[in-house]
Enzyme design. Structure first.
Site, PDB file in Angstrom:
ATOM      1  N   TYR A 128      -9.247  39.034 -11.090  1.00 28.03           N
ATOM      2  CA  TYR A 128      -9.440  38.075  -9.960  1.00 28.03           C
ATOM      3  C   TYR A 128      -8.627  36.876  -9.992  1.00 28.03           C
ATOM      4  O   TYR A 128      -8.475  36.277 -10.941  1.00 28.03           O
ATOM      5  CB  TYR A 128     -10.690  37.837  -9.565  1.00 28.03           C
ATOM      6  CG  TYR A 128     -11.107  36.977  -8.380  1.00 28.03           C
ATOM      7  CD1 TYR A 128     -11.378  35.540  -8.492  1.00 28.03           C
ATOM      8  CD2 TYR A 128     -10.827  37.319  -7.070  1.00 28.03           C
ATOM      9  CE1 TYR A 128     -11.670  34.804  -7.487  1.00 28.03           C
ATOM     10  CE2 TYR A 128     -10.968  36.381  -6.027  1.00 28.03           C
ATOM     11  CZ  TYR A 128     -11.530  35.061  -6.210  1.00 28.03           C
ATOM     12  OH  TYR A 128     -11.799  34.312  -5.232  1.00 28.03           O
ATOM     13  N   ASP A 186      -2.844  33.990 -15.908  1.00 21.43           N
ATOM     14  CA  ASP A 186      -3.835  33.220 -15.132  1.00 21.43           C
ATOM     15  C   ASP A 186      -4.783  32.782 -15.909  1.00 21.43           C
ATOM     16  O   ASP A 186      -5.673  33.448 -16.136  1.00 21.43           O
ATOM     17  CB  ASP A 186      -4.332  34.100 -13.966  1.00 21.43           C
ATOM     18  CG  ASP A 186      -5.293  33.542 -13.040  1.00 21.43           C
ATOM     19  OD1 ASP A 186      -5.697  33.907 -12.249  1.00 21.43           O
ATOM     20  OD2 ASP A 186      -5.779  32.186 -13.332  1.00 21.43           O
ATOM     21  N   LYS A 219     -10.658  24.863 -13.326  1.00 20.65           N
ATOM     22  CA  LYS A 219     -11.929  24.757 -13.921  1.00 20.65           C
ATOM     23  C   LYS A 219     -11.973  23.580 -14.728  1.00 20.65           C
ATOM     24  O   LYS A 219     -12.268  22.527 -14.482  1.00 20.65           O
ATOM     25  CB  LYS A 219     -12.249  26.002 -14.462  1.00 20.65           C
ATOM     26  CG  LYS A 219     -12.422  26.986 -13.213  1.00 20.65           C
ATOM     27  CD  LYS A 219     -12.731  28.709 -13.859  1.00 20.65           C
ATOM     28  CE  LYS A 219     -12.786  29.654 -12.704  1.00 20.65           C
ATOM     29  NZ  LYS A 219     -13.706  29.790 -12.225  1.00 20.65           N
TER      30      LYS A 219
HETATM   31  P1  KE4 Z   1     -10.647  29.024  -7.598  1.00 24.73           P
HETATM   32  O1  KE4 Z   1      -9.652  28.964  -6.240  1.00 24.73           O
HETATM   33  O2  KE4 Z   1     -12.160  29.332  -7.363  1.00 24.73           O
HETATM   34  O3  KE4 Z   1     -10.798  27.567  -8.124  1.00 24.73           O
HETATM   35  O4  KE4 Z   1      -9.970  29.703  -8.640  1.00 24.73           O
HETATM   36  C1  KE4 Z   1      -9.804  30.985  -8.519  1.00 24.73           C
HETATM   37  C2  KE4 Z   1      -9.539  31.753  -9.576  1.00 24.73           C
HETATM   38  C3  KE4 Z   1      -8.466  32.362 -10.359  1.00 24.73           C
HETATM   39  N1  KE4 Z   1      -8.372  32.844 -11.447  1.00 24.73           N
HETATM   40  C4  KE4 Z   1      -9.174  33.141 -12.045  1.00 24.73           C
HETATM   41  C5  KE4 Z   1      -9.089  33.793 -13.303  1.00 24.73           C
HETATM   42  C6  KE4 Z   1     -10.387  32.957 -11.667  1.00 24.73           C
HETATM   43  O5  KE4 Z   1     -11.426  33.351 -12.333  1.00 24.73           O
HETATM   44  C7  KE4 Z   1     -10.658  32.218 -10.524  1.00 24.73           C
HETATM   45  C8  KE4 Z   1     -12.050  32.003  -9.826  1.00 24.73           C
HETATM   46  N2  KE4 Z   1     -13.294  32.155 -10.747  1.00 24.73           N
HETATM   47  C9  KE4 Z   1     -14.443  32.720  -9.779  1.00 24.73           C
HETATM   48  C10 KE4 Z   1     -15.508  33.056 -11.011  1.00 24.73           C
HETATM   49  N3  KE4 Z   1     -14.991  34.640 -11.248  1.00 24.73           N
HETATM   50  C11 KE4 Z   1     -14.935  31.500  -9.053  1.00 24.73           C
HETATM   51  C12 KE4 Z   1     -16.334  31.455  -8.801  1.00 24.73           C
HETATM   52  C13 KE4 Z   1     -16.319  31.877  -7.241  1.00 24.73           C
HETATM   53  O6  KE4 Z   1     -15.514  32.640  -6.443  1.00 24.73           O
HETATM   54  O7  KE4 Z   1     -17.309  31.233  -6.742  1.00 24.73           O
END
Ligand code: KE4
Length: 434
Positions: A144, A238, A266
């Site tokens: 993801y 990523d 993060k």
């Molecule tokens: P954000 O746009 O949510 O800040 O980041 C997206 C993203 C991109 N790449 C990786 C590897 C990620 O894990 C994420 C976001 N992680 C999720 C948890 N698996 C965020 C939690 C959520 O969607 O509320």
């Protein structure tokens, strides 16, 4: 465990918020029941609006690596607030955090700050296309990378949780340049490379954390790097989740590779909205105002968020908690495996540094399909038992548990007690089902 106030807020929230949440995984859909609403957090603990106390292994899905409200971060934020919140002009804080990030990633000369991991990834994809002049992107099923159209296919995290193949509203044109490969399966990548001459990049989570935790085999990740290098295909790591989580820098270094472009988020914001993408000069100089690839953001490099990131990275560098993270994760892995054995529950546990995840299956989990073979009903029972016994876990089998440096020996003891009780309940429910 009583949840009256959470239920009240969940009901009230339905009116003006979609599903009463601002991110789907917070709706607890895959574990059923009602989502908890949080009142406050401190150190390793988080407290919901009904006063229930939990040991927090969600950590806002990664950012709170020092635990909640670390004194050094809090002091730095309060100081920054006194200078103003946002200016639409640059500050020295952006330069400071940029240097800390670039110094921690060999091969990263420049970085651009944005406001989320999604924004970091979508910018990196646009940059790869601008730099190579090609449009195709290879991604791995189960990974993801945020919610940009082109990558919302065969994705993990919330999409896997809700077992959505993709997303409504994403036109076919948006994904026609997206090729899907299987994690830990080099042939599935080679096939795309053999059949397409216009691949801009491969994007990968160097440690997958959105289908549970899955580590690449050394052979897979090394060969992936060499075949992309040979073909002039950019490798995008990523590291939004893994950045600064398993070492002071990227998981890519622990795996012995160097990506062309790295995405971050993060931890580098310490709980404030920060994302970033970075690469060597010849790539980053494509980005406006130096080059022709456009990307912008009103709150990019926000001084309060930068202060949060600087203080977090400074404290991480001072603490260097990574050896302790490995030990704590090993301990939790052994707690899970011995409780599963004691209660006759089929379980695998994958972990890497301070990311860990149990899979209720007897198969080793090395890719999305083996991750999906696990028993999510057992996870549901396990999840609520852990909540009942004071441990806050991500409400999905397809997420990662995160450790903070605030986790104490007493917390680990309480986690062990909770795991044993939860595993006994899973076993009981399994027997009932038979
Ligand atoms: P954000 O746009 O949510 O800040 O980041 C997206 C993203 C991109 N790449 C990786 C590897 C990620 O894990 C994420 C976001 N992680 C999720 C948890 N698996 C965020 C939690 C959520 O969607 O509320």
């Amino acid at each position: 465990m009583h949840l009256e106030k959470s239920i009240e807020l969940y009901t009230k929230g339905q009116k003006n918020l979609v599903g009463a949440v601002n991110s789907p995984v917070r709706a607890f859909k895959s574990v059923g029941g009602f989502p908890v609403f949080i009142d406050h957090a401190k150190g390793s603990k988080i407290f919901d609006v009904d006063g229930n106390e939990y040991i927090d292994l969600v950590l806002s899905y990664g950012p709170m690596i020092l635990g909640h409200r670390h004194e050094k971060v809090e002091r730095s934020i309060k100081k920054a607030l006194k200078k103003g919140y946002s200016f639409g002009a640059s500050t020295n804080k952006e330069i400071k955090l940029a240097k800390m990030v670039c110094d921690a990633f060999p091969g990263m000369d420049k970085v651009r700050f944005v406001n989320s991991g999604t924004e970091a990834v979508l910018s990196a994809i646009r940059l790869a296309r601008a730099y190579t002049g090609f449009n195709k992107i290879i991604k791995f099923s189960g990974c993801y990378h945020g919610h940009m159209d082109a990558l919302l296919v065969a994705a993990g995290s919330g999409l896997a949780t809700l077992s959505l193949p993709g997303s409504a509203g994403v036109p076919d044109e948006a994904v026609k340049n997206t090729l899907i490969a299987e994690y830990n399966n080099l042939d599935s990548v080679q096939k795309h490379i053999d059949e397409n001459q216009d691949i801009a990049a491969v994007i990968i989570e160097p440690i997958a954390g959105n289908m549970g935790v899955i580590e690449p085999s050394q052979e897979f990740i090394q060969k992936l790097r060499s075949i992309t290098q040979e073909k002039g295909i950019l490798l995008i790591a990523d590291e939004v989740m893994t950045g600064f989580r398993s070492k002071f820098g990227g998981a890519q270094e622990l795996l012995g590779i160097q990506a062309d472009i790295t995405c971050l988020g993060k931890v580098i914001g310490g709980g404030f909205p920060v994302g970033a993408y970075g690469a060597r000069n010849e790539i980053m100089e494509m980005v406006a105002p130096l080059g022709a690839m456009y990307q912008a953001g009103t709150l990019s490099g926000n001084p309060i968020a930068m202060a949060g990131g600087i203080a977090t990275l400074k404290e991480l560098k001072k603490q260097n908690p990574y050896k302790a993270f490995n030990k704590k994760a090993d301990k939790i892995k052994n707690m899970l495996l011995s409780a599963a054995e004691k209660h006759g529950v089929a379980l695998q546990v994958n972990h890497f540094g301070s990311m860990i995840n149990p899979f209720f299956t007897d198969k080793t989990v090395t890719d999305f399909s083996s991750a999906q073979s696990c028993n999510t009903d057992s996870f549901k029972v396990f999840f609520w038992q852990m909540m009942e016994h004071g441990v806050f876990l991500p409400p999905s089998q397809f997420e990662a548990w995160f450790l903070s440096s605030a986790l104490s020996k007493k917390d680990l003891k309480n986690i062990e007690i909770a795991i044993d009780i939860a595993m006994a309940k899973v076993s009981e429910k399994q027997i009932e089902k038979k």
